[in-house]
Design a protein around this motif. Structure first.
Motif, PDB file in Angstrom:
ATOM      1  N   TYR A 119       0.630 -24.687  11.557  1.00 33.53           N
ATOM      2  CA  TYR A 119       1.565 -23.636  11.966  1.00 33.53           C
ATOM      3  C   TYR A 119       1.971 -23.753  13.428  1.00 33.53           C
ATOM      4  N   GLU A 123       4.366 -17.226  15.588  1.00 32.59           N
ATOM      5  CA  GLU A 123       5.527 -16.409  15.982  1.00 32.59           C
ATOM      6  C   GLU A 123       5.218 -14.941  15.727  1.00 32.59           C
ATOM      7  N   ILE A 127      -0.526 -14.697  10.151  1.00 31.35           N
ATOM      8  CA  ILE A 127       0.307 -15.800   9.689  1.00 31.35           C
ATOM      9  C   ILE A 127       0.187 -15.905   8.170  1.00 31.35           C
ATOM     10  N   GLU A 129       1.680 -17.814   4.524  1.00 29.03           N
ATOM     11  CA  GLU A 129       2.016 -19.197   4.180  1.00 29.03           C
ATOM     12  C   GLU A 129       3.500 -19.512   4.405  1.00 29.03           C
ATOM     13  N   ASP A 130       4.338 -18.446   4.486  1.00 29.48           N
ATOM     14  CA  ASP A 130       5.769 -18.682   4.723  1.00 29.48           C
ATOM     15  C   ASP A 130       6.118 -18.692   6.219  1.00 29.48           C
ATOM     16  N   HIS A 131       5.101 -18.596   7.077  1.00 31.63           N
ATOM     17  CA  HIS A 131       5.325 -18.706   8.529  1.00 31.63           C
ATOM     18  C   HIS A 131       5.864 -20.112   8.827  1.00 31.63           C
ATOM     19  N   PRO A 132       6.825 -20.240   9.765  1.00 31.42           N
ATOM     20  CA  PRO A 132       7.325 -21.584  10.090  1.00 31.42           C
ATOM     21  C   PRO A 132       6.201 -22.550  10.467  1.00 31.42           C
ATOM     22  N   VAL A 133       6.384 -23.791  10.069  1.00 32.01           N
ATOM     23  CA  VAL A 133       5.386 -24.836  10.331  1.00 32.01           C
ATOM     24  C   VAL A 133       5.894 -25.673  11.501  1.00 32.01           C
ATOM     25  N   ASP A 134       5.120 -25.728  12.585  1.00 38.07           N
ATOM     26  CA  ASP A 134       5.572 -26.448  13.779  1.00 38.07           C
ATOM     27  C   ASP A 134       4.357 -26.914  14.577  1.00 38.07           C
ATOM     28  N   ARG A 144       0.132 -31.805   8.106  1.00 47.70           N
ATOM     29  CA  ARG A 144       1.397 -31.372   7.518  1.00 47.70           C
ATOM     30  C   ARG A 144       2.038 -32.511   6.698  1.00 47.70           C
ATOM     31  N   THR A 148       2.926 -32.746   2.624  1.00 53.09           N
ATOM     32  CA  THR A 148       4.240 -33.092   2.070  1.00 53.09           C
ATOM     33  C   THR A 148       4.123 -34.246   1.070  1.00 53.09           C
TER      34      THR A 148
END
Ligand code: NAD
Length: 306
Positions: A119, A123, A127, A129-134, A144, A148
């Protein structure tokens, strides 16, 4: 049912093995003992001392596991920042290697140890699971990428999976060397009579989950949570000073913290929602921080090197 656990001689993997045995699974461990310890492995399992970067055909052809639970990894964030190539080999290449073997040998399900590190800086909290991944580290990036690949293998070859993103795991058998978790480090320092190293003001918070609850989530994922990505956390925030207070009650009232500069890149607050895991895995954490700390201290006291 036969489960193959990679990293089964390590901290989390060895507890997953114990939980699988309790639930009458046949268990195979693949572990090269790079950070794991042979004494963590139950004598009721077959251990292959192999490197997962090598060809895995011999083991898979012989053992034909139904489920693969993949815990082995390069686990150090700071090491990943100095050695991104090695980290990618261990965390991406090894996962792809295993996924290929799973497809070739008809494995029914792949369960993967991912991390809150995917994550990056939150933000908002908690958090989901739909929190932006960065990701902020190569370690987070390799986890990550592995996620994928798993999803692509599922879409392309129909391989079933559950991805589990752990928060801060603590408990018995955690390494105190290298980049250990703060609970393991503090207990080690306290038992040696050393001051506890706090970076920053100690008001930063973490979401600590006991290793036995993580193990139970992995075994639940053998039955449930198909094709889901789920946070595995306690869902409560604890500051470093609160953690020290908990240790203070259980170890020694002469324990003292020593404060150091905040480390660059440290996240101030971290808290993962575990609502999805509770729903999809029919699981919930059953140990409070106090329960988990007491069990961990007892274990460390009985395994202390004098
Ligand atoms: P660990 O170092 O105790 O266990 C990893 C195990 O994998 C070790 O036994 C090691 O010998 C083995 N291994 C590593 N590379 C290998 C290879 N190439 N071939 C064969 N075996 C290999 O670490 P852990 O804390 O138990 O972590 C388990 C998993 O959970 C990792 O994937 C880690 O990224 C993830 N995770 C851990 C935490 C945490 O707080 N400990 C948090 C989030 C995610």
């Amino acid at each position: 049912m036969k489960a193959l656990v990679t990293g089964g001689a390590g901290f989390i993997g060895s507890h997953i093995v114990d939980e699988l045995l309790l639930q009458n699974f046949d268990v195979i461990v693949l572990d090269n003992l790079s950070t794991g310890r042979v004494e963590n492995i139950s004598d009721r399992v077959i251990h292959y001392n192999v490197d997962l970067k090598d060809k895995l055909d011999l083991v898979f052809a012989k053992e034909r596991p139904d489920i693969v639970i993949h815990q082995a990894a390069q686990v150090s964030v700071s090491y990943s920042m100095k050695n991104p190539g090695f980290d990618a080999e261990e965390n991406i290449k090894v996962t792809v290697n295993l996924l290929e073997a799973c497809v070739k040998y008809g494995v029914k399900k792949f369960i993967f140890a991912s991390s809150a590190a995917v994550y990056g800086a939150p933000e908002y909290l908690p958090i989901g699971e739909d929190h932006p991944v960065d990701p902020l580290s190569f370690y987070g990036l390799s986890k990550r990428n592995a996620e994928t690949y798993i999803q692509m293998f599922s879409n392309t070859f129909g391989l079933n999976y559950t991805i589990l993103r752990y928060s801060n795991v603590y408990g018995m058998r955690q390494n105190t060397k290298g980049e250990a978790g703060v609970v393991a480090l503090f207990i080690d320092q306290a038992l040696r009579g050393e001051a506890l190293s706090v970076f920053g003001d100690g008001l930063q918070t973490r979401d600590f989950i006991f290793v036995k609850d993580v193990a139970k989530a992995n075994v639940a994922a053998c039955h449930y949570g198909d094709r889901k990505t789920l946070n595995i956390s306690q869902g409560t925030k604890t500051s470093i000073l609160e953690l020290i207070e908990e240790l203070y009650f259980n170890i020694s009232d002469s324990m003292s913290p020593s404060f150091h500069d905040e480390r660059p890149g440290d996240i101030r607050h971290s808290l993962l929602s575990n609502q999805e895991a509770k729903h999809w895995l029919d699981w919930e954490p059953s140990y409070t921080l106090s329960d988990g700390i007491q069990l961990t201290i007892k274990y460390c006291q009985s395994h202390q090197v004098h």
